[in-house]
Design a protein around this motif. Sequence first.
Motif, short mmCIF file in Angstrom:
data_model
loop_
_atom_site.label_atom_id
_atom_site.label_comp_id
_atom_site.label_asym_id
_atom_site.label_seq_id
_atom_site.Cartn_x
_atom_site.Cartn_y
_atom_site.Cartn_z
N LEU A 93 0.81 -1.22 0.00
CA LEU A 93 0.00 0.00 0.00
C LEU A 93 0.85 1.27 0.00
O LEU A 93 0.40 2.32 -0.45
CB LEU A 93 -0.85 0.04 1.28
CG LEU A 93 -2.23 -0.57 1.26
CD1 LEU A 93 -2.88 -0.37 2.64
CD2 LEU A 93 -3.08 0.11 0.20
N ALA A 94 2.06 1.17 0.54
CA ALA A 94 2.84 2.38 0.83
C ALA A 94 3.14 3.24 -0.41
O ALA A 94 3.00 4.47 -0.34
CB ALA A 94 4.14 2.01 1.56
N PRO A 95 3.54 2.64 -1.56
CA PRO A 95 3.85 3.52 -2.69
C PRO A 95 2.68 4.43 -3.05
O PRO A 95 2.85 5.63 -3.29
CB PRO A 95 4.18 2.54 -3.82
CG PRO A 95 4.67 1.32 -3.12
CD PRO A 95 3.84 1.23 -1.87
N GLU A 96 1.47 3.87 -3.08
CA GLU A 96 0.34 4.73 -3.46
C GLU A 96 0.00 5.73 -2.36
O GLU A 96 -0.39 6.86 -2.64
CB GLU A 96 -0.90 3.88 -3.82
CG GLU A 96 -2.00 4.83 -4.26
CD GLU A 96 -3.19 4.19 -4.95
OE1 GLU A 96 -3.21 2.96 -5.10
OE2 GLU A 96 -4.09 4.96 -5.32
N VAL A 97 0.13 5.32 -1.10
CA VAL A 97 -0.17 6.25 0.00
C VAL A 97 0.72 7.49 -0.10
O VAL A 97 0.30 8.61 0.17
CB VAL A 97 0.01 5.54 1.36
CG1 VAL A 97 -0.03 6.54 2.51
CG2 VAL A 97 -1.07 4.48 1.56
N PHE A 98 1.97 7.30 -0.55
CA PHE A 98 2.90 8.44 -0.69
C PHE A 98 2.83 9.07 -2.09
O PHE A 98 3.68 9.87 -2.46
CB PHE A 98 4.34 7.98 -0.42
CG PHE A 98 4.59 7.53 1.01
CD1 PHE A 98 3.73 7.83 2.04
CD2 PHE A 98 5.73 6.79 1.32
CE1 PHE A 98 3.96 7.41 3.35
CE2 PHE A 98 5.98 6.36 2.62
CZ PHE A 98 5.09 6.67 3.63
N ASN A 99 1.83 8.68 -2.88
CA ASN A 99 1.68 9.14 -4.28
C ASN A 99 2.96 8.86 -5.08
O ASN A 99 3.43 9.72 -5.83
CB ASN A 99 1.32 10.62 -4.36
CG ASN A 99 0.40 10.91 -5.55
OD1 ASN A 99 -0.45 10.10 -5.92
ND2 ASN A 99 0.59 12.06 -6.17
N CYS A 100 3.50 7.68 -4.88
CA CYS A 100 4.77 7.31 -5.51
C CYS A 100 4.65 6.00 -6.25
O CYS A 100 5.59 5.19 -6.24
CB CYS A 100 5.87 7.18 -4.45
SG CYS A 100 6.35 8.73 -3.71
N SER A 101 3.48 5.70 -6.85
CA SER A 101 3.37 4.37 -7.46
C SER A 101 3.35 4.45 -8.98
O SER A 101 2.89 5.44 -9.57
CB SER A 101 2.15 3.62 -6.92
OG SER A 101 1.02 4.40 -7.01
N ALA A 102 3.84 3.36 -9.58
CA ALA A 102 3.83 3.23 -11.04
C ALA A 102 2.39 2.93 -11.49
O ALA A 102 1.64 2.34 -10.72
CB ALA A 102 4.75 2.08 -11.44
N PRO A 103 2.02 3.31 -12.69
CA PRO A 103 2.82 4.02 -13.69
C PRO A 103 2.75 5.54 -13.57
O PRO A 103 3.31 6.24 -14.40
CB PRO A 103 2.19 3.57 -15.01
CG PRO A 103 0.74 3.37 -14.66
CD PRO A 103 0.70 2.90 -13.24
N ASP A 104 2.08 6.04 -12.51
CA ASP A 104 1.93 7.50 -12.39
C ASP A 104 3.28 8.20 -12.28
O ASP A 104 3.46 9.31 -12.79
CB ASP A 104 1.10 7.86 -11.15
CG ASP A 104 -0.31 7.30 -11.23
OD1 ASP A 104 -0.76 6.97 -12.34
OD2 ASP A 104 -0.96 7.17 -10.17
N THR A 105 4.22 7.55 -11.58
CA THR A 105 5.53 8.19 -11.36
C THR A 105 6.21 8.46 -12.71
O THR A 105 6.63 9.59 -12.97
CB THR A 105 6.40 7.29 -10.49
OG1 THR A 105 6.31 5.95 -10.96
CG2 THR A 105 5.97 7.33 -9.04
N GLY A 106 6.26 7.44 -13.55
CA GLY A 106 6.90 7.62 -14.86
C GLY A 106 6.14 8.63 -15.70
O GLY A 106 6.75 9.47 -16.39
N ASN A 107 4.82 8.57 -15.67
CA ASN A 107 4.02 9.50 -16.47
C ASN A 107 4.21 10.94 -15.98
O ASN A 107 4.30 11.88 -16.78
CB ASN A 107 2.54 9.11 -16.41
CG ASN A 107 2.28 7.82 -17.19
OD1 ASN A 107 3.12 7.37 -17.96
ND2 ASN A 107 1.11 7.22 -16.98
N ALA A 108 4.29 11.11 -14.65
CA ALA A 108 4.51 12.46 -14.11
C ALA A 108 5.88 12.99 -14.54
O ALA A 108 6.01 14.15 -14.93
CB ALA A 108 4.41 12.43 -12.58
#
Length: 402
Positions: A93-108
């Motif tokens: 759960l942690a990557p998304e809780v910190f807004n740090c999950s793929a594929p959003d990170t690469g897209n950002a």
Amino acid sequence: MDFEHSERARNVMAQAERFVRERIVPSEQTYFDQLVGSNDWKEWKIPPVLEELKAEAKELGLWNLFLPDEEYGAGLDNRDYAPVAEITGRSFLAPEVFNCSAPDTGNAEVLVKYGSAEQKEQWLEPLLAGDIRSGFAMTEPAVASSDATNMQATCEVVGDEVVLNGQKWWTSGAGDPRCAFFIYMGVTDASAGRHERHSMVLVPTDAPGVNILRMLPVFGHLDEPHGHAEVLFENVRLPVSSIIAGPGRGFEIAQGRLGPGRIHHCMRAVGASERALERLCQRAVNRVAFGKPLSNLGGNRDIIANSRMAIDQARLLTMKAAWALDTLGTFGALVDISAIKVIAPNVLQSVTDAAIQIHGGEGMSDAELTRLLAMARALRIADGPDEVHRGMVARLELKKYV
Ligand SMILES: Cc1cc2nc3c(=O)[nH]c(=O)nc-3n(C[C@H](O)[C@H](O)[C@H](O)COP(=O)(O)OP(=O)(O)OC[C@H]3O[C@@H](n4cnc5c(N)ncnc54)[C@H](O)[C@@H]3O)c2cc1C
């Protein structure tokens, strides 16, 4: 090589470690209890506990930590983000809780680096606020997609529009009810050079002609509420301003996108391996067979020692790749990125496999360990299969001799 973490990074690490241990891990069961399990992805909903944890993390500044850009992100470089990502690897759960999950990170990262002011306002800002999610549509069922030059999907410029036609699959996150856009990669000009014919296009998920056909199961699981979709793009017409950085830049953007993204996966895999080894050791000392703790039977001590040594090697190689990326850029870090992309998932796979083994029958139905094993196995294919990355390491090694 300097692996020393800044004071800021040490503070973030301490805060992140506490938040994962005290708030996120204890909420994992609530997340599963709230998750609506359905074979129909259109019924998927986001467990409320996730949004509650996100709000808390944002308030604490544990947010967008992956983004080195000072204006949009936390301003940590890859060396400083590596230990934080390792900590987030201890909970799914942690990557998304910190807004740090793929594929959003690469897209950002793509939007920060290549997006226009309009594209940033429409897609980057809500993504970084955690209000929407996104997908990355590159892989195609019809062709061997580990070689991106095989791509068949098109995005032709017609007047002031770009027209998309193609079939993609393994578009992760497409089943998430918050998924608002895809970055789609296709061929704009088949007559251009091999690396100048592709473009990346921002596609709203509800644009006419976007048809999500199904979610692909991973070892029988649909990975709800995010999913991995097969998507048909049929005469999707968008303004030409939807192309990121203009036509023909897709290949260049893809190469930049995958560098940090691959390292992030590896950093999390190191943290996940630590978790698996912890589970292995707890079981080894607490369960008795043939009059002894399992840790004292057969080759189990060797397995534990080998796991410890492999994880520590993977961590050091991850740090080396992060250092290379920070100091030499994506092209200077190619060997290290490919090397760790092979090593980290394989270490996670072998440590998790050993952890399952020492749990006996129980290991086969342990939700955490089986999820980690599936993750490791998928990571050996996603973002480029092991063989392609080994090929890169070998190519650059042999270059020294010819
Ligand atoms: C869980 C998961 C999530 C994913 N998420 C995304 C996503 O969000 N977006 C997206 O676009 N894609 C995604 N992918 C797709 C992934 O990136 C591709 O599956 C991968 O790049 C391989 O492409 P392919 O499946 O076409 O395999 P192919 O290219 O057909 O390759 C098949 C096999 O051939 C062998 N092979 C290929 N090249 C070589 C070589 N040079 N040397 C030796 N052997 C070789 C390897 O064993 C390889 O596994 C995801 C995949 C998985 C499993």
